[in-house]
Write a protein that holds these residues in place. Structure first.
Motif, PDB file in Angstrom:
ATOM      1  N   ALA A  62      22.453  -4.483  -0.764  1.00 27.42           N
ATOM      2  CA  ALA A  62      21.938  -3.396   0.066  1.00 27.42           C
ATOM      3  C   ALA A  62      21.843  -3.862   1.513  1.00 27.42           C
ATOM      4  O   ALA A  62      22.228  -3.142   2.439  1.00 27.42           O
ATOM      5  CB  ALA A  62      20.572  -2.950  -0.437  1.00 27.42           C
ATOM      6  N   THR A  65      25.296  -4.053   2.952  1.00 30.64           N
ATOM      7  CA  THR A  65      25.817  -2.717   3.228  1.00 30.64           C
ATOM      8  C   THR A  65      25.195  -2.151   4.498  1.00 30.64           C
ATOM      9  O   THR A  65      25.877  -1.570   5.333  1.00 30.64           O
ATOM     10  CB  THR A  65      25.523  -1.788   2.035  1.00 30.64           C
ATOM     11  OG1 THR A  65      26.182  -2.286   0.889  1.00 30.64           O
ATOM     12  CG2 THR A  65      26.003  -0.376   2.327  1.00 30.64           C
ATOM     13  N   LEU A  66      23.908  -2.353   4.616  1.00 31.69           N
ATOM     14  CA  LEU A  66      23.215  -1.835   5.792  1.00 31.69           C
ATOM     15  C   LEU A  66      23.758  -2.494   7.060  1.00 31.69           C
ATOM     16  O   LEU A  66      24.027  -1.826   8.059  1.00 31.69           O
ATOM     17  CB  LEU A  66      21.722  -2.116   5.666  1.00 31.69           C
ATOM     18  CG  LEU A  66      20.868  -1.600   6.822  1.00 31.69           C
ATOM     19  CD1 LEU A  66      21.076  -0.108   6.992  1.00 31.69           C
ATOM     20  CD2 LEU A  66      19.417  -1.920   6.581  1.00 31.69           C
ATOM     21  N   GLU A 126      26.974  10.240   0.365  1.00 28.90           N
ATOM     22  CA  GLU A 126      25.600   9.838   0.677  1.00 28.90           C
ATOM     23  C   GLU A 126      25.357   8.372   0.329  1.00 28.90           C
ATOM     24  O   GLU A 126      24.578   7.687   0.972  1.00 28.90           O
ATOM     25  CB  GLU A 126      24.641  10.741  -0.098  1.00 28.90           C
ATOM     26  CG  GLU A 126      23.226  10.723   0.385  1.00 28.90           C
ATOM     27  CD  GLU A 126      22.443  11.883  -0.187  1.00 28.90           C
ATOM     28  OE1 GLU A 126      21.384  11.636  -0.757  1.00 28.90           O
ATOM     29  OE2 GLU A 126      22.926  13.039  -0.095  1.00 28.90           O
ATOM     30  N   GLN A 127      26.044   7.928  -0.696  1.00 26.97           N
ATOM     31  CA  GLN A 127      25.927   6.515  -1.084  1.00 26.97           C
ATOM     32  C   GLN A 127      26.732   5.618  -0.159  1.00 26.97           C
ATOM     33  O   GLN A 127      26.821   4.425  -0.378  1.00 26.97           O
ATOM     34  CB  GLN A 127      26.464   6.302  -2.510  1.00 26.97           C
ATOM     35  CG  GLN A 127      25.829   7.149  -3.570  1.00 26.97           C
ATOM     36  CD  GLN A 127      24.409   6.735  -3.829  1.00 26.97           C
ATOM     37  OE1 GLN A 127      24.087   5.557  -3.767  1.00 26.97           O
ATOM     38  NE2 GLN A 127      23.550   7.693  -4.102  1.00 26.97           N
ATOM     39  N   ARG A 128      27.378   6.204   0.808  1.00 27.26           N
ATOM     40  CA  ARG A 128      28.250   5.435   1.706  1.00 27.26           C
ATOM     41  C   ARG A 128      29.365   4.751   0.929  1.00 27.26           C
ATOM     42  O   ARG A 128      29.679   3.587   1.182  1.00 27.26           O
ATOM     43  CB  ARG A 128      27.465   4.394   2.504  1.00 27.26           C
ATOM     44  CG  ARG A 128      26.356   4.948   3.369  1.00 27.26           C
ATOM     45  CD  ARG A 128      26.911   5.846   4.447  1.00 27.26           C
ATOM     46  NE  ARG A 128      25.898   6.234   5.436  1.00 27.26           N
ATOM     47  CZ  ARG A 128      25.077   7.276   5.307  1.00 27.26           C
ATOM     48  NH1 ARG A 128      25.126   8.023   4.223  1.00 27.26           N
ATOM     49  NH2 ARG A 128      24.231   7.586   6.265  1.00 27.26           N
TER      50      ARG A 128
ATOM     51  N   ASP B  13      27.224   7.899  11.850  1.00 28.15           N
ATOM     52  CA  ASP B  13      26.462   8.907  11.114  1.00 28.15           C
ATOM     53  C   ASP B  13      25.089   9.064  11.751  1.00 28.15           C
ATOM     54  O   ASP B  13      24.496   8.089  12.204  1.00 28.15           O
ATOM     55  CB  ASP B  13      26.277   8.461   9.656  1.00 28.15           C
ATOM     56  CG  ASP B  13      27.548   8.680   8.855  1.00 28.15           C
ATOM     57  OD1 ASP B  13      28.469   9.325   9.369  1.00 28.15           O
ATOM     58  OD2 ASP B  13      27.600   8.195   7.711  1.00 28.15           O
ATOM     59  N   PRO B  14      24.587  10.280  11.754  1.00 30.15           N
ATOM     60  CA  PRO B  14      23.244  10.453  12.315  1.00 30.15           C
ATOM     61  C   PRO B  14      22.214   9.709  11.475  1.00 30.15           C
ATOM     62  O   PRO B  14      22.311   9.679  10.250  1.00 30.15           O
ATOM     63  CB  PRO B  14      23.026  11.961  12.244  1.00 30.15           C
ATOM     64  CG  PRO B  14      23.992  12.443  11.216  1.00 30.15           C
ATOM     65  CD  PRO B  14      25.168  11.525  11.290  1.00 30.15           C
ATOM     66  N   ARG B  58      22.389  12.689   6.419  1.00 30.56           N
ATOM     67  CA  ARG B  58      22.223  12.259   5.032  1.00 30.56           C
ATOM     68  C   ARG B  58      21.590  10.885   5.028  1.00 30.56           C
ATOM     69  O   ARG B  58      22.061   9.989   5.731  1.00 30.56           O
ATOM     70  CB  ARG B  58      23.581  12.190   4.323  1.00 30.56           C
ATOM     71  CG  ARG B  58      24.139  13.556   3.982  1.00 30.56           C
ATOM     72  CD  ARG B  58      25.593  13.480   3.588  1.00 30.56           C
ATOM     73  NE  ARG B  58      26.400  12.970   4.689  1.00 30.56           N
ATOM     74  CZ  ARG B  58      27.131  11.874   4.617  1.00 30.56           C
ATOM     75  NH1 ARG B  58      27.162  11.176   3.516  1.00 30.56           N
ATOM     76  NH2 ARG B  58      27.835  11.486   5.655  1.00 30.56           N
ATOM     77  N   PRO B  59      20.505  10.730   4.268  1.00 31.79           N
ATOM     78  CA  PRO B  59      19.803   9.438   4.288  1.00 31.79           C
ATOM     79  C   PRO B  59      20.715   8.309   3.852  1.00 31.79           C
ATOM     80  O   PRO B  59      21.605   8.490   3.033  1.00 31.79           O
ATOM     81  CB  PRO B  59      18.650   9.638   3.308  1.00 31.79           C
ATOM     82  CG  PRO B  59      18.986  10.851   2.532  1.00 31.79           C
ATOM     83  CD  PRO B  59      19.892  11.690   3.367  1.00 31.79           C
ATOM     84  N   ASN B  60      20.477   7.157   4.379  1.00 36.48           N
ATOM     85  CA  ASN B  60      21.248   5.978   4.037  1.00 36.48           C
ATOM     86  C   ASN B  60      20.551   5.222   2.907  1.00 36.48           C
ATOM     87  O   ASN B  60      19.502   4.613   3.086  1.00 36.48           O
ATOM     88  CB  ASN B  60      21.371   5.089   5.274  1.00 36.48           C
ATOM     89  CG  ASN B  60      22.245   3.894   5.015  1.00 36.48           C
ATOM     90  OD1 ASN B  60      22.180   3.303   3.949  1.00 36.48           O
ATOM     91  ND2 ASN B  60      23.062   3.550   5.987  1.00 36.48           N
ATOM     92  N   ARG B  61      21.180   5.290   1.738  1.00 38.28           N
ATOM     93  CA  ARG B  61      20.560   4.699   0.552  1.00 38.28           C
ATOM     94  C   ARG B  61      20.394   3.191   0.670  1.00 38.28           C
ATOM     95  O   ARG B  61      19.466   2.622   0.131  1.00 38.28           O
ATOM     96  CB  ARG B  61      21.420   4.986  -0.672  1.00 38.28           C
ATOM     97  CG  ARG B  61      21.637   6.435  -0.937  1.00 38.28           C
ATOM     98  CD  ARG B  61      20.385   7.075  -1.481  1.00 38.28           C
ATOM     99  NE  ARG B  61      20.706   8.408  -1.948  1.00 38.28           N
ATOM    100  CZ  ARG B  61      20.226   8.921  -3.057  1.00 38.28           C
ATOM    101  NH1 ARG B  61      19.393   8.225  -3.793  1.00 38.28           N
ATOM    102  NH2 ARG B  61      20.551  10.140  -3.412  1.00 38.28           N
ATOM    103  N   ALA B  62      21.349   2.578   1.325  1.00 40.45           N
ATOM    104  CA  ALA B  62      21.284   1.124   1.434  1.00 40.45           C
ATOM    105  C   ALA B  62      20.028   0.721   2.202  1.00 40.45           C
ATOM    106  O   ALA B  62      19.317  -0.209   1.808  1.00 40.45           O
ATOM    107  CB  ALA B  62      22.526   0.590   2.133  1.00 40.45           C
ATOM    108  N   ALA B  63      19.771   1.450   3.262  1.00 43.06           N
ATOM    109  CA  ALA B  63      18.585   1.132   4.060  1.00 43.06           C
ATOM    110  C   ALA B  63      17.319   1.342   3.241  1.00 43.06           C
ATOM    111  O   ALA B  63      16.396   0.531   3.265  1.00 43.06           O
ATOM    112  CB  ALA B  63      18.555   2.001   5.306  1.00 43.06           C
TER     113      ALA B  63
END
Lengths: 346, 346
Positions: A62, A65-66, A126-128, B13-14, B58-63
């Motif tokens: 994670a 990825t970030l 959304e999961q990038r 991405d925003p 769209r929220p960033n899941r990794a973050a």
DNA sequence: TTCAAGAATGTTAGCGCTCACGATATTCCA
DNA sequence: TGGAATATCGTGAGCGCTAACATTCTTGAA
């Protein structure tokens, strides 16, 4: 998180800094050995590896990825079915992707309509996800793809062979159908009847086209097609009709389960296969060799399809910005078994 | 990353701060509306939602995963097969998990040995999966599970029914086998022969046990079992043997494909089913109703198994620290079709 | 009217990693 | 032998989010 008691952090997974401290280097150096960066002295590389080993350190995906903005994740959209084709494809793809170090996340949809597909694709965005694969065997599914943003590489499998402008991998349904039809014709049959799959499936349409083309090219009569879905049940129903007509001596079924139903109908009606009527299927399901009689069928190579889809996707992931409209076609082969014979002489 | 040119960030991405700026609130408030936190005024909630909509945020899941230390990811380890049971299970599970807002990532393994399973589980741990499901139908696969750390909830499906200390969902193979065997006995057969699955599979072992118990309980002779794998081919081979022996009038096959092979062998040998010999399968594959004759079989409900596995896993994810050794058993049912009849009177 | 309790929002500090760049150490050829 | 080139390593910032705490704004009862 925890500002007071350092003891809470004791049971946390070891991070890069922990490894760095133990190895007596900076976290950046640890990162370098992890990513195979060249400029690291062999000796320190070893020290770092030892520290990693000792702490049982595992990198946090994670965080990576970030930091990088890109994941190692491939999203797949598939229909919720246990149909042989789609599920073998899926399995093959997962294996191939894992071998390349990718994680694959599958999103099943109950129905292949526009909105379900769009939602599933959106989910993966959304999961990038680094790339997305959509198994889009129907017109509706394929149509949904025209609407999705193109900033993440996407490849369609089984999509519309006619559509332009997107990466696509398909099996050459027409060629497979030609193989089957020609095989039947070559055995001496005047013409070949067809039990078709659902009309909105590209697979079904392609198989029908190939069948029809071959008949026309051979100057044979094109009999009416029997519509069906992919199920043995509908094959059975179609078979019951066909069995009543003495003039049908050869049937090309759009898939093996359909063929199974036809075999059963023929058997019930006392028409022997391949004595009275010959049957060819499509898919080569594992048990096709044990139908009664063993089924001659067309085998699409799903491993190859999966491999092609992956390579196309990886190309898109690497060479961003273009590489869009590539397409790959894999050609099926004929597997001869015991369900085809010469027509009974009148 | 970029310290010089702000223009590079234009196409990014925003992020939450962008939404916050547009809505005139702090990023934390955005976070609150996203997570359904109660203390947000309705009016600001609406403003935030509008901003989200407008920006296509769209929220960033990794973050999120990084910040919370936990993901919404469920890792599944499955074998690379297109066997009906495992693949329906998988499909059902993916659907159920998605409905609960989880992402599922499948890791296929080529062989079910200790090291492959361990590696696959480790892979998921590296992803910081919130929970892991392992389809562990063999002894070797199950054994691998005893070694994995217990800090992440893990549930085994189809694992060792005897093993203690881990969450487990299985179908009651013995009960299914009893159903089948009893059904055959009730039809009047003196005893029932068995074509068994691979010995190292729990499913196969359980089905064999159930069959044997029923026979013993009924005071019937327990004939030698025919060993096989799960394939139609091996069912065919076993069937060829069985067909030679006039005393076999009833066969319980460990799965439907085996049964298919047996049907084929009987047909070749001129022994009619169910006239001369009755056959019962296991799995209820979709096309079982169209075998010749339609197959009477035992149906495990994979949807239920999947649902149970998920609920067990979620319990483990929520109520961390315990909940380990729970187990769920789902009982299969008998589906009567046309492959069973009374024995031929001598 | 007043002030305390609680609701609503803001501020700050990380999560664990990578990137860009700066700082040394080492090498190599003139 | 010197210094430019190169190899090796370290430092600081920031990815986008949430947790904890600080702050401001509303209430309602004394």
């Amino acid at each position: 998180m925890d500002h007071t008691s350092p003891s809470v952090r004791v049971n946390r997974d070891p991070a890069m800094t922990d490894v760095a401290r133990l190895a007596g280097v900076s976290h950046q150096t640890v990162s370098r050995v992890l990513n195979g960066h060249p400029n690291v002295r062999e000796q320190t590389r070893l020290r770092v590896r030892a520290a990693i080993e000792q702490l049982g350190y595992r990198p946090n995906r994670a965080a990576r990825t970030l930091a990088t903005g890109k994941s190692q994740l491939i999203g797949v959209v598939a229909q919720n079915s246990t149909l042989f084709g789609p599920s073998s494809l899926l399995a093959a793809f997962e294996l191939a992707a894992a071998a390349q170090g990718f994680v694959v996340s599958v999103r099943r949809v109950r129905v292949l309509d526009r909105s379900s597909i769009a939602a599933a694709v959106e989910h993966h965005r959304e999961q990038r996800a680094a790339g997305i694969v959509v198994i889009a065997p129907t017109a509706a599914a394929d149509a949904a793809l025209t609407e999705v943003p193109t900033d993440v590489p996407l490849v369609a499998v089984d999509g519309d062979p006619e559509r332009a402008g997107a990466a696509l991998v398909t099996v050459d349904q027409e060629a497979g159908a030609r193989l089957a039809t020609r095989h039947l014709l070559d055995a001496g049959h005047e013409t070949v009847w067809h039990v078709a799959g659902p009309a909105d499936w590209f697979d079904a349409a392609g198989r029908m086209r190939g069948w029809q083309q071959t008949l026309e090219a051979a100057g044979a009569e094109v009999p009416p097609v029997s519509p069906a879905d992919w199920s043995a049940a509908s094959g059975y129903r179609a078979g019951l009709m066909l069995a009543r007509m003495p003039e049908v001596t050869a049937v090309f079924a759009a898939n093996d389960h359909l063929a199974l139903g036809i075999l059963r109908a023929m058997s019930e009606r006392g028409r022997s296969v391949p004595g009275d009527v010959s049957v060819v299927g499509f898919d080569d399901v594992p048990e096709a060799g044990y139908f009664i009689p063993p089924l001659t069928t067309v085998r699409p190579d799903f491993d190859t399809v999966a491999a092609q889809a992956l390579s196309l996707l990886l190309a898109g992931i690497k060479g961003r910005g273009q590489g869009g409209a590539d397409r790959r076609v894999v050609t099926p082969t004929l597997v001869e078994r015991g369900s085809v014979g010469p027509p009974k002489s009148p």
